[in-house]
Design a protein around this motif. Structure first.
Motif, mmCIF file in Angstrom:
data_model
loop_
_atom_site.group_PDB
_atom_site.id
_atom_site.type_symbol
_atom_site.label_atom_id
_atom_site.label_comp_id
_atom_site.label_asym_id
_atom_site.label_seq_id
_atom_site.Cartn_x
_atom_site.Cartn_y
_atom_site.Cartn_z
ATOM 1 N N ASP A 209 46.974 37.903 56.058
ATOM 2 C CA ASP A 209 46.042 36.891 55.270
ATOM 3 C C ASP A 209 46.845 36.273 54.443
ATOM 4 N N GLN A 210 46.613 35.104 54.175
ATOM 5 C CA GLN A 210 47.311 34.081 53.253
ATOM 6 C C GLN A 210 46.060 33.416 52.205
ATOM 7 N N LEU A 211 45.753 34.467 51.318
ATOM 8 C CA LEU A 211 44.744 33.841 50.612
ATOM 9 C C LEU A 211 45.146 34.024 49.141
ATOM 10 N N PRO A 212 44.388 33.154 48.218
ATOM 11 C CA PRO A 212 44.580 32.989 46.960
ATOM 12 C C PRO A 212 44.421 34.113 46.172
ATOM 13 N N GLU A 213 44.989 34.511 44.780
ATOM 14 C CA GLU A 213 44.646 35.590 44.283
ATOM 15 C C GLU A 213 43.155 35.276 43.580
#
Length: 293
Positions: A209-213
Motif C-alpha cells: 500500500d501507498q497510503l498517507p499517515e
C-alpha cells in the motif's frame, strides 16, 4: 505511488481467496463500482431498505469481507453498504494517489455521494474498524453533510502505533493458525469466523500500500464533530490508552460518547462480534428515533 500487489501470481491468489469468501456472504448482495477522483470503489449493497443506510469501513487490509461475521444481523434491519477501501487490497482500483488526510476525506465523501444517489436518503451512518474508524472520524471532523452518525471500534488516531502493536500482531498471527477447539479455549469470539477470514488476511499481507499517515486527532478536530458519535475502545488496546482516550473525550464534545470494553484487545471486532453488531444497530436506531422526533 499507487497500492499494488508485487506480481500477478500474488494478486491472483488474493482474489481467489476473496471470491471464495464472497461465495459465503450470508445474505443476497449486489456489487457495483462508485467512480471517485482516486479510482472506482467497489461497494457491496445488501439488506433491508428501511432505516438509515449504514456504510461499513474495514480495518487495514481487511477489505469489505472482514464484516462477514456481522453482516447477517445488520442486514435484517438496514440497507448495508460494505466498502473495499481505495488503496487497500480488494476490488477497488486506485488510479490516483492519496496524498494526505484531506484526500482521504474527499474519497470517502465521493463514495457517500455515490451511495446516496437515487437511494431516497440524504445521509448515512458510518461504522468503521481501526483504519476504517479513522477514515470515518477524519471525514466527520471536516464535513458531516452526508453523515447521520458515526460509530468506531478501536479507531486509529488516538495514539502512536509502535512496538506494542507489532508484538500484538505477531501473537495474533500465531493464534490464527490454531485449531478451532483450541481457539475456543484461549480466544474470545467465533473460531469459525477466524478460520474463514484467515486466508484473506495472509493473502493481503503481500499487498504494497501507498497510503498517507493516519494523523493523530487534535482536540479542535474532535470538538468540531456535530453528529452523534460513539467511540468504542478496548481496555487492552495496543494502539492507545483506552482510559486516557475516554478521559480526554468525556468533556471535549457532547456529541461523542466513549465506551471502554473490558478485557478486549485491538481485535475487538472478532473478539466481541455481538457487541460490535449491537452497537452499530443501537447507534443507527438512536439516530432514527431522533429524526422521528
Amino acid at each position: 505511488m499507487l497500492g499494488e500487489f508485487p506480481d500477478e501470481k500474488t494478486e491472483k491468489r488474493f482474489f481467489a481467496v476473496y471470491d471464495d469468501i464472497l461465495r459465503r456472504w450470508p445474505v443476497p448482495a449486489e456489487e457495483w463500482d462508485i467512480e471517485t477522483t482516486f479510482g472506482p470503489t467497489r461497494v457491496r449493497r445488501c439488506g433491508a431498505e428501511r432505516g438509515t443506510p449504514i456504510v461499513l469501513l474495514p480495518g487495514g487490509r481487511g477489505a469489505s469481507l472482514s464484516w462477514y461475521p456481522h453482516i447477517a444481523e445488520l442486514a435484517q434491519r438496514h440497507r448495508i453498504y460494505a466498502v473495499d477501501t481505495i488503496g487497500e487490497p480488494g476490488r477497488s482500483v486506485q488510479t490516483a494517489p492519496l496524498e494526505n488526510s484531506e484526500d482521504c476525506a474527499d474519497w470517502l465523501s465521493e463514495v457517500l455521494d455515490g451511495v446516496l444517489a437515487g437511494s431516497g436518503h440524504e445521509k448515512v451512518h458510518l461504522a468503521g474498524v481501526s483504519r476504517g474508524g479513522w477514515l470515518s472520524l477524519n471525514l466527520a471532523s471536516r464535513n458531516t453533510e452526508r453523515i447521520a452518525g458515526v460509530v468506531t471500534f478501536e479507531a486509529s488516531g488516538f495514539g502512536v502505533i509502535g512496538r506494542s502493536f507489532i508484538w500484538w500482531s505477531l501473537g495474533e498471527i500465531f493464534r490464527w493458525f490454531l485449531p478451532k477447539w483450541l481457539l475456543r479455549l484461549i480466544a474470545s469470539g467465533d473460531p469459525e469466523a477466524r478460520h474463514i477470514l484467515r486466508p484473506l488476511l495472509f493473502a493481503a499481507l503481500e499487498y504494497r500500500d501507498q497510503l498517507p499517515e493516519m494523523h493523530l486527532f487534535g482536540d479542535d478536530e474532535l470538538a468540531s464533530i456535530e453528529v452523534p458519535t460513539r467511540i468504542v475502545v478496548a481496555e487492552r488496546s495496543v494502539i492507545h490508552d483506552a482510559r486516557e482516550v475516554a478521559a480526554r473525550l468525556e468533556s471535549l464534545n457532547p456529541h461523542i460518547r466513549v465506551e471502554v470494553v473490558p478485557k478486549a484487545t485491538h481485535g475487538l471486532s472478532l473478539e466481541r462480534p455481538e457487541l460490535v453488531t449491537t452497537r452499530i444497530l443501537e447507534a443507527a436506531r438512536e439516530r432514527h428515533a431522533d429524526a422521528a422526533d
